[in-house]
Design a protein around this motif. Structure first.
Motif, PDB file in Angstrom:
ATOM      1  N   VAL A 145      -1.697   6.458  -0.195  1.00 24.38           N
ATOM      2  CA  VAL A 145      -2.716   7.504  -0.236  1.00 24.38           C
ATOM      3  C   VAL A 145      -2.600   8.352   1.029  1.00 24.38           C
ATOM      4  CG1 VAL A 145      -5.206   7.960  -0.195  1.00 24.38           C
ATOM      5  CG2 VAL A 145      -4.299   6.130  -1.644  1.00 24.38           C
ATOM      6  N   ASP A 146      -2.659   9.670   0.855  1.00 29.23           N
ATOM      7  CA  ASP A 146      -2.472  10.620   1.944  1.00 29.23           C
ATOM      8  C   ASP A 146      -1.037  10.625   2.491  1.00 29.23           C
ATOM      9  OD1 ASP A 146      -5.044  11.741   1.997  1.00 29.23           O
ATOM     10  OD2 ASP A 146      -5.814  10.088   3.225  1.00 29.23           O
TER      11      ASP A 146
ATOM     12  N   LYS B 129       0.817  -1.223   0.000  1.00 29.00           N
ATOM     13  CA  LYS B 129       0.000   0.000   0.000  1.00 29.00           C
ATOM     14  C   LYS B 129       0.849   1.271   0.000  1.00 29.00           C
ATOM     15  CE  LYS B 129      -4.127  -1.968   2.196  1.00 29.00           C
ATOM     16  NZ  LYS B 129      -5.091  -1.845   3.331  1.00 29.00           N
TER      17      LYS B 129
ATOM     18  N   LYS C 286      -3.475  10.738  -5.593  1.00 31.79           N
ATOM     19  CA  LYS C 286      -3.249   9.980  -4.359  1.00 31.79           C
ATOM     20  C   LYS C 286      -3.270  10.862  -3.105  1.00 31.79           C
ATOM     21  CE  LYS C 286      -0.380   6.513  -4.374  1.00 31.79           C
ATOM     22  NZ  LYS C 286       0.870   5.702  -4.464  1.00 31.79           N
ATOM     23  N   ASN C 287      -3.625  12.131  -3.278  1.00 33.05           N
ATOM     24  CA  ASN C 287      -3.653  13.048  -2.132  1.00 33.05           C
ATOM     25  C   ASN C 287      -2.305  13.104  -1.400  1.00 33.05           C
ATOM     26  OD1 ASN C 287      -6.311  13.624  -2.675  1.00 33.05           O
ATOM     27  ND2 ASN C 287      -7.147  12.276  -1.091  1.00 33.05           N
TER      28      ASN C 287
END
Length: 365
Positions: free
Chosen positions: A270-271, A247, A295-296
Motif C-alpha cells: 500500500v502506497d 506486505k 492500493k494507492n
C-alpha cells in the motif's frame, strides 16, 4: 590552413604562423608530420556504423576543426550501453543515419579548447553525447562533459557514473523518495543500472533490497555482494516477494517491462511507488488503473536522458551526487568486462547474449 599543409619544414611553419602560439597549438592538435615530410591533417580511429544492423567498422577519420563552444577530448575509455546496440540497429527512439561513430559515454583528457570555453587543456573529463564515444578522440560541446574526481580512473568514470548511477540517483532520491528501512525491488539487478541502483539503495539510502535477475551466475554474484535475490528465470517475482515480505515492496524499479513489470506491480505494498525505467524485453505492459486506486500505488516513468535537453541543472545534480558518493567511498561501480576498440563487435555480442554483469568498457588508450 590549406596553404600550411603544403609547407615543408618547421622554420617555414613558424614563419607562416608568425610565432602565433595559439594558432600553433591549434594547428598541432589536428596535424602531424607525415613520412614524406609534409604536414597532413591528423587522423584518429573510430568504430563506425556504416549500415544499420551490420557489424561496426574501424575506420580512419580526420580531426575536425573545433567550433565555438566545443572541446576536443582524447578518449581513454568508453562504455558500451544497451542503447548503443539499439542505436546501431536503428531501434532506438532517437534515429541516426549512417555513417556515424558508435558510442555515447566516454572518459578522457581535454587536448584542445575552442572559442567561448572555460575548460582547460589537460582536464580529465567524462561525458555523454550521441555519436562520440567509441573512438580515439571526439569534439563535443563543453556543456556535455564533467570533470572527473582526482581519485577516479578513466574506466570507472566511463562505467556508468554519467548514466547508470545518475539515473539511479534521480529515480530513487527524487522520484521514489526512498527512505531508510524501506523495501526496494530491482529487476535486471545484474546490469549496469540495476547494480547502480542496489549499490546506492543499500550503501547510501539504507534500504532493504531484493535484487532480481535472470540466471544463476548473476544471482550468485549478487548474493556474494550481500543481497537477497530472485532468479526470475526459475521463479515468480510475485511469489518470491510474498514469501520474503508479505506486505509487499515500498519501491520497485523495473527495466524489463512485459511480465516482469506486471509482477512488480502485483508485489507492491500500500502506497508503493513503481518506476518504469525501460523495456529490455521489448514488451510494453498495460497498467490496471483500478488496482492502482485500491492500493494507492504510484506508477512513474523515468527517462533520465530527457533532462539533458529540458533541465540540465537536474542532470548535473544527479551526476554530482554520484561523484560525491564515490569520493565519500559509499559506492563501488562494477566493470563486468573490458574490450579493446578493435574488439568492439565482440563487446556488442557479449551484451546481446545477456552475459554482462555491470558495465562493459572499451579501453582505448
Amino acid at each position: 590552413m590549406n596553404v600550411i599543409k603544403k609547407v615543408r619544414g618547421v622554420v617555414s611553419f613558424a614563419y607562416t604562423c608568425q610565432a602565433d602560439k595559439q594558432f600553433s597549438d591549434k594547428f598541432w592538435s589536428r596535424h602531424h608530420i607525415a613520412s614524406n615530410g609534409y604536414y597532413s591533417v591528423r587522423q584518429y580511429r573510430a568504430a563506425t556504423c556504416t549500415e544499420l544492423g551490420k557489424p561496426l567498422q574501424i575506420t580512419e577519420k580526420k580531426s575536425n576543426e573545433l567550433k565555438p563552444g566545443q572541446i576536443r577530448v582524447k578518449i581513454h575509455a568508453a562504455a558500451v550501453n544497451f542503447a548503443d546496440v539499439l542505436i546501431n540497429n536503428g531501434l532506438y527512439q532517437v534515429k541516426h543515419k549512417p555513417p556515424f561513430t558508435s558510442g555515447l559515454e566516454f572518459a578522457g583528457v581535454v587536448i584542445e579548447t575552442g572559442k567561448d570555453t572555460k575548460t582547460k587543456v589537460g582536464t580529465r573529463v567524462v561525458g555523454m553525447e550521441f555519436m562520440t564515444g567509441h573512438a580515439e578522440e571526439t569534439c563535443v560541446r563543453e556543456n556535455v562533459v564533467y570533470q572527473i574526481p582526482d581519485d577516479m580512473d578513466f574506466a570507472t568514470a566511463a562505467s556508468g557514473i554519467t548514466s547508470s548511477y545518475a539515473t539511479a540517483v534521480g529515480a530513487l532520491e527524487s522520484k521514489a523518495r526512498i527512505q531508510p528501512g524501506e523495501k526496494l525491488l530491482v529487476t535486471a539487478a545484474g546490469g549496469a543500472l540495476g547494480l547502480a541502483a542496489i549499490d546506492l539503495a543499500k550503501n547510501v539510502y539504507g534500504a532493504e533490497v531484493i535484487a532480481a535477475a535472470g540466471g544463476s551466475d548473476k544471482c550468485n554474484f549478487l548474493e556474494q555482494k550481500g543481497f537477497k535475490t530472485i532468479d526470475y528465470s526459475k521463479e515468480s517475482i510475485k511469489e518470491a516477494v510474498k514469501k520474503a515480505y508479505p506486505k509487499g515492496m515500498d519501491v520497485a524499479l523495473d527495466s524489463n517491462g512485459g511480465d516482469h513489470f506486471m509482477e512488480c506491480f502485483k508485489s507492491m505494498a500500500v502506497d508503493g511507488r513503481l518506476l518504469s525505467l525501460g523495456f529490455s524485453t521489448g514488451k510494453f505492459p498495460s497498467v490496471p488503473v483500478n488496482h492502482m486506486l485500491v492500493k494507492n500505488i504510484t506508477v512513474t516513468g523515468f527517462y533520465w536522458g530527457i533532462y539533458h535537453k529540458y533541465d540540465v541543472s537536474y542532470e548535473r545534480w544527479t551526476i554530482n551526487e554520484a561523484f560525491r558518493y564515490f569520493t565519500d567511498g559509499k559506492i563501488n561501480p562494477h566493470i563486468g568486462a573490458t574490450f579493446s576498440l578493435d574488439k568492439i563487435n565482440d563487446a556488442f555480442a557479449y551484451i546481446m547474449k545477456r552475459k554482462s554483469i555491470g558495465k562493459v568498457v572499451i579501453e582505448i588508450q
